[in-house]
Design an enzyme around this catalytic site. Structure first.
Site, PDB file in Angstrom:
ATOM      1  CD  GLU A 249      -3.075  -1.100   2.094  1.00  0.00           C
ATOM      2  OE1 GLU A 249      -3.101  -0.406   2.856  1.00  0.00           O
ATOM      3  OE2 GLU A 249      -4.217  -1.839   1.803  1.00  0.00           O
ATOM      4  CD  GLU A 345      -3.891  -6.319   2.619  1.00  0.00           C
ATOM      5  OE1 GLU A 345      -2.742  -6.237   2.537  1.00  0.00           O
ATOM      6  OE2 GLU A 345      -4.661  -5.595   3.245  1.00  0.00           O
TER       7      GLU A 345
END
Length: 522
Positions: A249, A345
């Site tokens: 991220e 994810e």
């Protein structure tokens, strides 16, 4: 004498009649035999229709991957159908399914299950059907929010640096994580691992802290070496790494757990100048996946893939599910059809809006739509968490695992996400092709995706009914069709082989190679 003669004449007449009947029967026998053989041959060439096997799950847990009565196929005919499957129209091949072995997951599996229960659980999750057949896994390089403490693999005193990585070590992983991953590899040696750092070591960052900050430009080469040293060290422990991402991220800077901002220009520069060339020289290949973040910003991976120096080293894009639309995967694929897509994810949880559980959302939004939008593999977030959604260090306080392991008793509970993934992983085998199927999500409320396995040509159709009422769906493939009524709010996996005669012949050939094993014996 007259009476005797009359008796003799009657006997002669009966004899002549019997002989005539026998002669007639003999003369007629070939014609009757020909007709019998013709009828038998006609029966032999009648098509043998496939049988459709069905597994069903419903919201609320009443049915969980429960086998249902088989469905009979019929000739397709001219009537319209809701879902037409074309196995000759092939798209991406499937790499597989799985979940992340976070520090929390490994700790629970290692410390809350005894040896026999641990091995049984890993066989259930990673073993072949009727196991879940998981063959993908994500690992964190250093700590994540689902770790018991903060660490990287090269932590040194504040104010010092270690560009030669002399203090690199995986000591934090030796007790729980590495032994658990090796146990998984013993069950499934074909396991494919994607590894991602949450932060570079603090001495490489402008914040001098694992939480927040960015990588200092002078340490870009050392950071690439840090990732390569991770690959080499894990391989020395018998754990091959399938793919790396540069940063989990990279457009988000968390305030309660490790994180690091890393823009597209920085990622492209590290890949082009350091990580890409160094990995390309190696005999055992480790892939590079860019982005590793949400669907909401496809311009980020597009910028890296548009960099002519970095793009040749990038194998694909890793996606998360928390913002945006799955169609971002399709957009990037259309612009770069030579690059793969993976969902690395996604987590469900006990959110306030999650009254009916995660079965339908995970099956429809993550798996069906994600794979219709070119994902080759899907990796859920935590494999295992406890009843308190942990252990964790900051971050998500309500996340679910694929399984829940009670922190006191060690009792294992299978979550909605377990069954959503199982509807795919047990039936869609690595190497399968996604094939064309009519999209019925908008008009029927039935999301679907279809595959064909290469090992036996079997077809797999997964359907999700998000409506609160049952829906009857007609399905056709080739010259056959069937109908199935999906219960309200349910997920169904339907499988069949379009060439059942070929399946029988393969099995027969197999039996011929197994002396003393009669047909029908496993």
């Amino acid at each position: 004498m007259d009476e005797l003669e009359r008796s003799s004449e009657r006997v002669a007449a009966v004899f002549i009649a019997l002989m005539s009947l026998l002669t007639l029967a003999a003369l007629s026998a070939p014609r009757y035999e020909q007709e019998r053989l013709a009828a038998a041959q006609a029966a032999d060439v009648a098509p043998i229709m496939p049988v459709v096997e069905v597994w069903l799950s419903t919201t609320g847990g009443k049915l969980r991957l429960a086998p249902q009565p088989h469905l009979a196929m019929a000739a397709r005919g001219d009537a319209p159908v809701d879902i037409a499957i074309d196995v000759d129209a092939r798209y991406q091949t499937v790499t597989g399914f799985g979940a992340a072995m976070t520090d929390a997951s490994a700790w629970l599996i290692r410390n809350r299950l005894d040896e026999s229960h641990r091995q049984a659980l890993l066989r259930e999750l990673y073993g072949p059907p009727p196991g879940l057949n998981f063959n993908m896994m994500r690992l964190t390089i250093g700590a994540s929010d689902f770790s018991l403490n903060l660490y990287t693999l090269d932590d040194i005193p504040f104010g010092e640096s270690d560009q030669e990585l002399r203090y690199f070590n995986v000591a934090a992983n030796l007790r729980d994580l590495i032994p658990t991953v090796r146990d998984v590899l013993a069950v499934n040696p074909g396991l494919l691992i994607v590894a991602s750092p949450w932060s570079a070591p603090a001495w490489m960052k402008d914040s001098q802290n694992l939480i927040g900050g960015e990588l200092l430009p002078e340490y870009e080469s050392a950071f690439a070496d840090y990732l390569i040293k991770y690959v080499d060290t894990y391989r020395s422990h018998g754990i091959p790494i399938f793919a790396l991402t540069l940063q989990n991220e990279p457009a988000f800077s968390p305030i309660s757990y490790p994180g690091m901002l890393m823009g597209a220009a920085t990622r492209a520069r590290i890949i082009a100048n350091y990580l890409g060339p160094k990995l390309a020289k190696r005999k055992q290949r480790t892939r590079i996946l860019d982005w590793d973040h949400n669907w909401s910003h496809p311009e980020q991976p597009l910028a890296v893939l548009g960099d002519p120096a970095a793009a040749p080293y990038v194998d694909g894009v890793a996606w998360h599910c928390y913002e945006g639309s799955q169609h971002a995967q399709g957009r990037v694929h259309r612009e770069h059809p030579d690059k793969d897509a993976y969902i690395t994810e996604c987590s469900g949880g006990d959110w306030s809006l999650n009254m009916n559980g995660e079965l339908l959302w995970a099956a429809r939004n993550l798996l069906v739509t994600g794979m219709r939008q070119w994902a080759r593999g899907v990796i859920y977030w935590n494999l295992a968490l406890d009843e308190n959604h942990g252990p964790h260090f900051g971050g998500c306080t309500l996340c679910n695992g694929v399984i829940t392991i009670d922190s006191v008793s060690g009792e294992v509970t299978r979550t909605d996400e377990y069954y959503a993934l199982a509807h795919f992983s047990r039936f869609v085998l690595p190497g399968a092709f996604r094939v064309r199927s009519t999209d019925t999500d908008a008009d029927k409320g039935i999301a679907n995706v279809a595959f064909q396995n290469v090992s036996d040509d079997s077809v797999v159709l997964v359907m999700v009914n998000i409506r609160k009422e049952a829906r009857t769906v007609s399905v056709a493939q080739g010259q056959t069709r069937f109908e199935y009524t999906m219960p309200a709010e349910s997920v169904a996996t339907l499988t069949w082989n379009p060439n059942p005669v070929g399946v029988w012949m393969r099995r027969a050939l197999g039996w011929l190679g197994r002396p003393g094993v009669p047909p029908g014996t496993d």
